[in-house]
Design a protein around this motif. Structure first.
Motif, PDB file in Angstrom:
ATOM      1  N   ARG A   1       0.827  -1.182  -0.085  1.00 55.86           N
ATOM      2  CA  ARG A   1       0.054  -0.019   0.000  1.00 55.86           C
ATOM      3  C   ARG A   1       1.065   1.167  -0.217  1.00 55.86           C
TER       4      ARG A   1
ATOM      5  N   LEU B   1     -12.992  -3.887  -3.738  1.00 57.07           N
ATOM      6  CA  LEU B   1     -12.666  -5.028  -4.638  1.00 57.07           C
ATOM      7  C   LEU B   1     -13.523  -6.049  -4.644  1.00 57.07           C
TER       8      LEU B   1
ATOM      9  N   ASP C   1      -9.756   1.989   2.816  1.00 62.70           N
ATOM     10  CA  ASP C   1      -9.180   0.499   2.505  1.00 62.70           C
ATOM     11  C   ASP C   1      -9.901  -0.015   1.258  1.00 62.70           C
ATOM     12  N   ARG C   2      -8.987  -0.540   0.210  1.00 63.34           N
ATOM     13  CA  ARG C   2      -9.497  -0.868  -0.992  1.00 63.34           C
ATOM     14  C   ARG C   2     -10.232  -2.156  -0.981  1.00 63.34           C
ATOM     15  N   ASP C   3     -10.037  -3.002   0.124  1.00 66.24           N
ATOM     16  CA  ASP C   3     -10.787  -4.027   0.190  1.00 66.24           C
ATOM     17  C   ASP C   3     -12.287  -3.826   0.135  1.00 66.24           C
TER      18      ASP C   3
END
Length: 67
Positions: A13, A43, A38-40
């Protein structure tokens, strides 16, 4: 290329933030926002890579579609 090899090639990150800054794709004032999100959350659970030569998704036979 194995999943392990793909993982090694992906920047972490912090490294990704630096790469985006260096490339001019992320301005310094957006860095705190980039670090905070938070890219989670954005995705999907499973992503199959695209094979440009065969113009098809590379399906991993060991995985199944999420339900």
């Amino acid at each position: 290329m194995t999943t392990g090899a793909l993982h090694v090639l992906r920047p972490g990150r912090a490294a990704l933030g630096r790469l985006l800054l260096d490339a001019g794709a992320l301005s310094p004032e957006w860095l705190p926002v980039f670090a905070a999100v938070d890219r989670d959350d954005f995705l999907p659970d499973v992503i199959w890579p695209w094979d440009m030569e065969h113009r098809a998704w590379l399906d991993d036979p060991g995985r199944s579609w999420p339900v």
